[in-house]
Motif scaffolding. Structure first.
Motif, PDB file in Angstrom:
ATOM      1  N   UNK A 162      -2.875   0.530   7.826  1.00 59.10           N
ATOM      2  CA  UNK A 162      -3.060  -0.632   6.959  1.00 59.10           C
ATOM      3  C   UNK A 162      -2.744  -1.944   7.685  1.00 59.10           C
TER       4      UNK A 162
ATOM      5  N   UNK B  59       2.695   4.269  -1.006  1.00 64.89           N
ATOM      6  CA  UNK B  59       2.757   4.905  -2.330  1.00 64.89           C
ATOM      7  C   UNK B  59       4.164   5.373  -2.679  1.00 64.89           C
TER       8      UNK B  59
ATOM      9  N   UNK C  61       0.804  -1.226   0.000  1.00 63.79           N
ATOM     10  CA  UNK C  61       0.000   0.000   0.000  1.00 63.79           C
ATOM     11  C   UNK C  61       0.840   1.280   0.000  1.00 63.79           C
TER      12      UNK C  61
ATOM     13  N   UNK D   4      -0.012   5.991   6.720  1.00 62.39           N
ATOM     14  CA  UNK D   4      -0.793   4.974   6.021  1.00 62.39           C
ATOM     15  C   UNK D   4      -0.460   3.561   6.504  1.00 62.39           C
TER      16      UNK D   4
END
Lengths: 287, 276
Positions: free
Chosen positions: B103, B76, B74, B99
């Motif tokens: 996650x 980026x 995930x 993030x």
């Protein structure tokens, strides 16, 4: 084996582009990369014929659909870049501070956030008399310049492999942070252009630490020399201590900025040709 | 008043102008060229104080991580990667975005402060004010985060001069945003003019009051012509002189070593701000 060499300096205005352009004119075959993607000056000094261009898309950015948004505010809470704010009607929207991490996209309970492509610049491939040039224009103020540099370097390797050229010469950006790192990783050697000044010396020391970290050998070309011999000696000692080798010196000579203003390279001044030819030979042979 | 000194092209003379203005205005000087800061060689601050700047970064608890790889998939920025049965962080790619923590199904990721650089500050007897130097850790890519952190500490009640980074990317924007007046230093060569046009686009978007100063000038003609197309004129022009280069090598502030430059800059500023 494709050999990659980066011209770096730490300090801006030390003479990276002037030196790179002159070397490019002397090398028999080469793929050139202008890695200073938000102040791209190398094309100004080269005769290049544009072959193709393509959009550069950095990371995607977030967009909030106001129809389904319940205004819970979780997105603004998690955003590490303070890129989500509320407008006058208290609707949540994404500002241009968005770095595209997708944390908000992941966390939104109403699934109101989508990640959309975002154009951040343009990359160009041009033909030179003796090879090719890759350069780019970052849209002013955009993020992700490191990724754009990595992109055009990848394109340069592809062109070099396809065309059977074995040398890539990179005109690097100033500084020692993300753009400099993106211009350094995986190169075989650095040619450091060091301005003979307090600032030039200080920034070279930072650059030398960075190169040592990546275990990249380097040569040093000292520029604008001869005004302060004491400082010249100090630079010599520092270069030796940093494991570099001084390959040449260019004096402080007002004829040089004059030639550059006429868009001519250092080769317009015959006195510097032997020095530049010597550097060319070293770049093609030494490891 | 906060004044930011910027230039697309490196070596145009940002530090020369910024240190001179700090001297003229007796202003606090902020070196935000954090990966190549040089202002201290001219301001020679004393009584240094140093503060380490931290940025939260993911830390993976190995006893909880089962190497499912969700975080690496995930992220980026490709800052996390899975090798065999372990997940690793490449901190030079990490943006500290939270993030991965969200996650991770195991709750194995927490954010812990990691040093990205320091802020060094001292008193400059040459300006009678403070000099604050942003100093990015070698190898760190978090220049923007460090700049934003220093900018938050600026006292808007006091005169402040920001010496910005070269270029036209996110770091330049971060150094321009707090400014009430932007001084764009231009080397009037084909290179300086090319890079200036990029910077002008940023300034237009941010809608900042602007003063343009030509430096190392051999001929202002081409610059004046390009600026005229945009309804702009240079407020001052400093010629390319070996004497100026010499005073830089000696670590002198240009407005101190050359009284003409003092007057030139002061007048340009007075015309713009109507004060002093």
């Amino acid at each position: 084996m494709i050999r990659q060499i980066s011209v770096m300096s730490g300090k801006g205005g030390a003479g990276k582009t002037s030196v790179t352009a002159a070397l490019l004119n002397l090398l028999p075959q080469v793929v050139a990369v202008d890695a200073d993607v938000n102040a791209s000056n190398l094309p100004i000094l080269l005769t290049a014929q544009k072959l193709s261009e393509s959009g550069y898309y950095g990371t995607e950015v977030a967009q909030i659909s106001t129809e389904s948004c319940t205004a819970c505010g979780r997105c603004a809470e998690i955003c590490a870049f303070a890129a989500i704010r509320q407008d006058e009607q208290r609707k949540f929207l994404v500002t241009d501070d968005c770095e595209g991490c997708a944390a908000c996209f992941w966390i939104c309970p109403a699934q109101s956030i989508s990640m959309i492509p975002h154009r951040a610049g343009t990359q160009y491939l041009s033909r030179l008399e003796n090879g090719f040039l890759l350069h780019a224009e970052l849209i002013p103020g955009e993020d992700n310049s490191g990724k754009l540099i990595a992109n055009i370097r990848e394109l340069a390797r592809k062109v070099a492999a396809e065309e059977g050229l074995d040398l890539i010469l990179i005109d690097g950006p100033p500084g020692t942070s993300c753009q400099a790192i993106a211009s350094l990783t995986g190169v075989d050697m650095v040619l450091a252009v060091v301005e003979e000044s307090l600032s030039g010396l200080s920034d070279y020391q930072r650059l030398a630490q960075l190169m040592a970290r990546f275990r990249i050998p380097h040569l040093v070309l000292v520029n604008k020399t001869g005004v302060d011999p004491e400082l010249g000696k100090q630079i010599e000692t520092t270069v030796t201590a940093c494991g570099g080798e001084i390959i040449g010196r260019i004096p402080f000579d007002l004829e040089i900025p004059r030639a550059l203003s006429r868009r001519e390279t250092l080769l317009a001044l015959p006195a510097y040709r032997p020095l530049l030819e010597n550097i060319c030979t070293r770049l093609q042979t030494s490891s | 008043m906060i004044i930011s000194i910027v230039s697309g092209k490196g070596g145009a003379g940002k530090t020369t102008i910024a240190t001179s203005l700090a001297h003229i205005l007796q202003a606090d000087y902020y070196d935000l060229d954090v990966d190549a800061p040089n202002g201290e060689y001219f301001l020679q601050p004393e009584n240094w104080q140093t503060e380490t700047v931290f940025q939260p970064q993911p830390k993976i608890d190995k006893s909880l991580c089962n190497a499912c790889g969700a975080c690496a998939r995930e992220c980026r920025f490709n800052a996390l990667y899975k090798l065999a049965d372990r997940v690793y962080l490449n901190d030079s790619l990490c943006h500290s975005c939270n993030l991965c923590r969200e996650v991770c199904p195991q709750g194995a990721i927490s954010y812990k402060p990691a040093a990205i650089g320091s802020v060094r500050s001292g008193d400059s007897s040459r300006t009678g004010a403070r000099a604050i130097i942003g100093d990015l850790r070698i190898g760190s890519t978090r220049a923007t985060a460090l700049i934003q952190r220093i900018v938050r500490q600026i006292d808007p009640q006091k005169p402040a001069v920001i010496d910005g980074p070269p270029g036209n990317s996110c770091t330049a924007v971060a150094a321009i945003k707090p400014a009430e007046l932007v001084i764009l230093v231009v080397e009037p060569t084909p290179f300086g003019i090319h890079d200036m046009l990029q910077t002008l686009k940023i300034l237009k978007n941010l809608n900042k009051p602007l003063l343009i100063i030509a430096n190392k000038s051999q001929d202002d003609g081409p610059l004046t012509a390009v600026l005229a197309e945009q309804g702009l004129t240079p407020a001052a022009s400093i010629p390319l002189k070996i004497e100026h280069h010499k005073s830089l090598l000696a670590g002198e502030i240009l407005s101190q070593s050359d009284p003409k430059i003092y007057r030139l800059l002061q007048q340009a500023l007075t015309r713009k701000t109507g004060t002093e």
